[in-house]
Design a protein around this motif. Structure first.
Motif, PDB file in Angstrom:
ATOM      1  N   ARG A   1       0.874  -1.260   0.098  1.00 32.91           N
ATOM      2  CA  ARG A   1      -0.200   0.108  -0.100  1.00 32.91           C
ATOM      3  C   ARG A   1       0.913   1.350   0.091  1.00 32.91           C
ATOM      4  N   ASP A   2       1.767   1.293   0.907  1.00 36.66           N
ATOM      5  CA  ASP A   2       2.600   2.541   1.219  1.00 36.66           C
ATOM      6  C   ASP A   2       3.504   3.044  -0.007  1.00 36.66           C
ATOM      7  N   LEU A   3       4.041   2.073  -0.732  1.00 33.10           N
ATOM      8  CA  LEU A   3       4.996   2.223  -1.744  1.00 33.10           C
ATOM      9  C   LEU A   3       4.798   1.951  -3.219  1.00 33.10           C
ATOM     10  N   THR A   4       3.354   2.150  -3.317  1.00 26.41           N
ATOM     11  CA  THR A   4       2.789   1.856  -5.132  1.00 26.41           C
ATOM     12  C   THR A   4       1.915   2.990  -5.382  1.00 26.41           C
ATOM     13  N   PRO A   5       2.022   3.150  -6.769  1.00 26.87           N
ATOM     14  CA  PRO A   5       0.785   4.084  -7.104  1.00 26.87           C
ATOM     15  C   PRO A   5      -0.668   3.361  -7.215  1.00 26.87           C
ATOM     16  N   PRO A   6      -1.591   3.792  -7.603  1.00 22.46           N
ATOM     17  CA  PRO A   6      -2.763   3.174  -7.640  1.00 22.46           C
ATOM     18  C   PRO A   6      -2.565   2.249  -8.887  1.00 22.46           C
ATOM     19  N   THR A   7      -2.861   0.839  -8.720  1.00 22.83           N
ATOM     20  CA  THR A   7      -2.584  -0.106  -9.628  1.00 22.83           C
ATOM     21  C   THR A   7      -3.912  -1.009  -9.986  1.00 22.83           C
ATOM     22  N   PRO A   8      -4.084  -0.917 -11.343  1.00 23.88           N
ATOM     23  CA  PRO A   8      -5.272  -1.764 -11.855  1.00 23.88           C
ATOM     24  C   PRO A   8      -5.113  -3.219 -11.417  1.00 23.88           C
ATOM     25  N   PRO A   9      -6.169  -3.957 -11.143  1.00 26.02           N
ATOM     26  CA  PRO A   9      -6.161  -5.320 -10.634  1.00 26.02           C
ATOM     27  C   PRO A   9      -5.539  -6.181 -11.599  1.00 26.02           C
ATOM     28  N   GLU A  10      -5.494  -5.830 -12.860  1.00 22.46           N
ATOM     29  CA  GLU A  10      -4.866  -6.772 -13.771  1.00 22.46           C
ATOM     30  C   GLU A  10      -3.426  -6.798 -13.765  1.00 22.46           C
ATOM     31  N   LEU A  11      -2.913  -5.593 -13.133  1.00 20.51           N
ATOM     32  CA  LEU A  11      -1.438  -5.597 -13.012  1.00 20.51           C
ATOM     33  C   LEU A  11      -0.886  -5.756 -11.713  1.00 20.51           C
ATOM     34  N   ILE A  12      -1.709  -6.012 -10.556  1.00 19.29           N
ATOM     35  CA  ILE A  12      -1.288  -6.715  -9.355  1.00 19.29           C
ATOM     36  C   ILE A  12      -0.969  -8.112  -9.399  1.00 19.29           C
ATOM     37  N   PRO A  13       0.310  -8.440  -8.832  1.00 16.36           N
ATOM     38  CA  PRO A  13       0.707  -9.832  -8.805  1.00 16.36           C
ATOM     39  C   PRO A  13      -0.014 -10.515  -7.748  1.00 16.36           C
ATOM     40  N   PRO A  14      -0.008 -12.019  -7.999  1.00 15.16           N
ATOM     41  CA  PRO A  14      -0.773 -12.795  -6.949  1.00 15.16           C
ATOM     42  C   PRO A  14      -0.009 -12.574  -5.879  1.00 15.16           C
ATOM     43  N   SER A  15      -0.740 -12.493  -4.496  1.00 14.42           N
ATOM     44  CA  SER A  15      -0.250 -12.490  -3.030  1.00 14.42           C
ATOM     45  C   SER A  15       0.618 -13.830  -2.838  1.00 14.42           C
ATOM     46  N   ARG A  16       1.493 -13.721  -1.822  1.00 14.51           N
ATOM     47  CA  ARG A  16       2.287 -14.956  -1.595  1.00 14.51           C
ATOM     48  C   ARG A  16       1.640 -15.801  -0.999  1.00 14.51           C
ATOM     49  N   ASP A  17       0.521 -15.669  -0.350  1.00 16.02           N
ATOM     50  CA  ASP A  17      -0.254 -16.802   0.287  1.00 16.02           C
ATOM     51  C   ASP A  17      -1.463 -17.136  -0.463  1.00 16.02           C
TER      52      ASP A  17
ATOM     53  N   ILE B   1      -4.486  -7.412  -1.950  1.00 15.29           N
ATOM     54  CA  ILE B   1      -3.148  -6.385  -1.938  1.00 15.29           C
ATOM     55  C   ILE B   1      -3.857  -5.224  -2.279  1.00 15.29           C
ATOM     56  N   GLU B   2      -3.788  -4.197  -1.549  1.00 20.85           N
ATOM     57  CA  GLU B   2      -3.962  -2.719  -1.550  1.00 20.85           C
ATOM     58  C   GLU B   2      -2.981  -2.039  -2.131  1.00 20.85           C
ATOM     59  N   THR B   3      -3.328  -1.014  -3.188  1.00 19.14           N
ATOM     60  CA  THR B   3      -1.867  -0.181  -3.418  1.00 19.14           C
ATOM     61  C   THR B   3      -2.640   1.049  -3.481  1.00 19.14           C
ATOM     62  N   GLY B   4      -1.739   2.224  -3.969  1.00 19.47           N
ATOM     63  CA  GLY B   4      -2.039   3.697  -4.224  1.00 19.47           C
ATOM     64  C   GLY B   4      -1.826   4.418  -3.178  1.00 19.47           C
ATOM     65  N   GLY B   5      -1.137   4.022  -2.093  1.00 22.55           N
ATOM     66  CA  GLY B   5      -0.689   4.952  -1.109  1.00 22.55           C
ATOM     67  C   GLY B   5       0.614   5.674  -0.764  1.00 22.55           C
ATOM     68  N   ARG B   6       1.272   5.619  -2.082  1.00 20.31           N
ATOM     69  CA  ARG B   6       2.652   6.512  -2.126  1.00 20.31           C
ATOM     70  C   ARG B   6       2.560   8.081  -1.782  1.00 20.31           C
ATOM     71  N   ASP B   7       1.762   8.609  -2.186  1.00 15.53           N
ATOM     72  CA  ASP B   7       1.599   9.929  -1.839  1.00 15.53           C
ATOM     73  C   ASP B   7       1.219  10.355  -0.555  1.00 15.53           C
ATOM     74  N   ASP B   8       0.375   9.518   0.200  1.00 13.33           N
ATOM     75  CA  ASP B   8       0.221   9.490   1.604  1.00 13.33           C
ATOM     76  C   ASP B   8       1.439   9.236   2.481  1.00 13.33           C
ATOM     77  N   PHE B   9       2.218   8.272   1.996  1.00 12.64           N
ATOM     78  CA  PHE B   9       3.205   7.893   2.604  1.00 12.64           C
ATOM     79  C   PHE B   9       4.551   8.938   2.365  1.00 12.64           C
ATOM     80  N   LEU B  10       4.666   9.462   1.524  1.00 17.65           N
ATOM     81  CA  LEU B  10       5.512  10.545   0.993  1.00 17.65           C
ATOM     82  C   LEU B  10       5.247  11.774   1.936  1.00 17.65           C
TER      83      LEU B  10
END
Length: 302
Positions: free
Chosen positions: A112-128, A133-142
């Motif tokens: 979440r913290d390190l990525t831009p908003p990412t379309p579902p088709e471009l999100i890799p499968p989770s490890r488990d 997987i939530e994305t898109g929080g990089r501006d909040d984190f910065l």
């Protein structure tokens, strides 16, 4: 538990102490302060590992190195400092930006913290295979780094604001590049270790293009430096064949090497590139942390 993660846990315990040891520990006369901050914009909690140098501050204040994934990386940097004479590295304030957990990494939070908003088709499968997987929080984190983490550090110690370094690995390396491209005045030195350029269809290349256009006219702030490092060996995750093939497609495209080549034309940028041909994405991390420390003090990797 993977061998690499187990090794990180041993380092974290030996350098920063266990949870039962309390909020402060002492290692080689450098005091480690641990405190939590709640982000104003999101309400999310972060754990800050702040290492106070044992020596008095230089005339302009201490140089400071901010490390993403701080639960794991801050102990690694302290181990590197402990293995060298106090000068010059002993003057470094080390700040691990981590999470309120006992493990080295919070995988879902870092997505979440390190990525831009990412379309579902471009999100890799989770490890488990089941976690969302939530994305898109990089501006909040910065914004958290700029308005809360950095001021919290600078209220505790005299810091040389002309010698701030940001270190990130993998998605953290991607974030380091994003910070350089969009807020190049916030830090002077940036380290991107095996940056995940491939993330979200290589969306970072759009910010890179705008950065190249702008700096061709204006250059970069005086003293700006960037180190990019990459691994040489691919270790694939154990996934079902369909997921493995999808992950392979997602991870295709440019790497840190191509990015470094593109940025070599930026006027005024001190740029270094280094590859670890015998290391994997995971095993290179402590080596990159050590290189990041040396680069922050003006020394390029061998």
């Amino acid at each position: 538990m993977p061998r690499f993660v187990f090794a990180l846990l041993l380092v974290a315990v030996s350098v920063f102490g266990s949870k039962a040891a309390g909020a402060e520990t002492v290692t080689a006369a450098r005091k480690t302060e641990r405190f939590d901050l709640r982000a104003d914009r999101t309400g999310l909690e972060y754990r800050i590992f702040l290492v106070h140098p044992a020596e008095p501050p230089p005339p302009g204040g201490y140089p400071v190195i901010y490390l993403l994934d701080g639960n794991a990386t801050a102990p690694m940097m302290e181990k590197t400092i402990a293995q060298h004479p106090p000068q010059p590295y002993g003057s470094a304030v080390v700040v691990g930006i981590g999470y309120p957990i006992d493990e080295p990494f919070d995988i879902l939070r870092r997505y979440r913290d390190l990525t831009p908003p990412t379309p579902p088709e471009l999100i890799p499968p989770s490890r488990d295979g089941t976690s969302v997987i939530e994305t898109g929080g990089r501006d909040d984190f910065l914004a958290f780094l700029e308005t809360q983490a950095i001021p919290a550090v600078e209220s505790r110690l005299p810091i040389d604001r002309r010698r701030r370094t940001l270190f990130g690995h993998s998605l953290g390396g991607l974030f380091s590049l994003y910070a350089l491209y969009t807020r190049g005045d916030l830090f002077q030195t940036y380290v991107a270790a095996d940056p995940a350029i491939w993330w979200s269809g290589q969306a970072i290349l759009k910010e890179q293009g705008a950065f190249l256009d702008r700096t061709a006219r204006e250059g970069v702030p005086s003293g700006t430096a960037l180190l990019i490092e990459t691994s040489g060996k691919l270790v694939e995750r154990a996934l079902p064949p369909a997921d493995a093939e999808r992950l392979k497609r997602l991870r295709s495209g440019q790497t840190g090497r191509e990015v470094a080549a593109a940025l070599s034309a930026v006027p005024g940028l001190r740029l270094a590139f280094h590859q670890f041909p015998e290391e994997s994405h995971g095993s290179m991390l402590p080596l990159a942390v050590a290189d990041g420390l040396r680069f922050a003090f003006g020394q390029n990797p061998d």
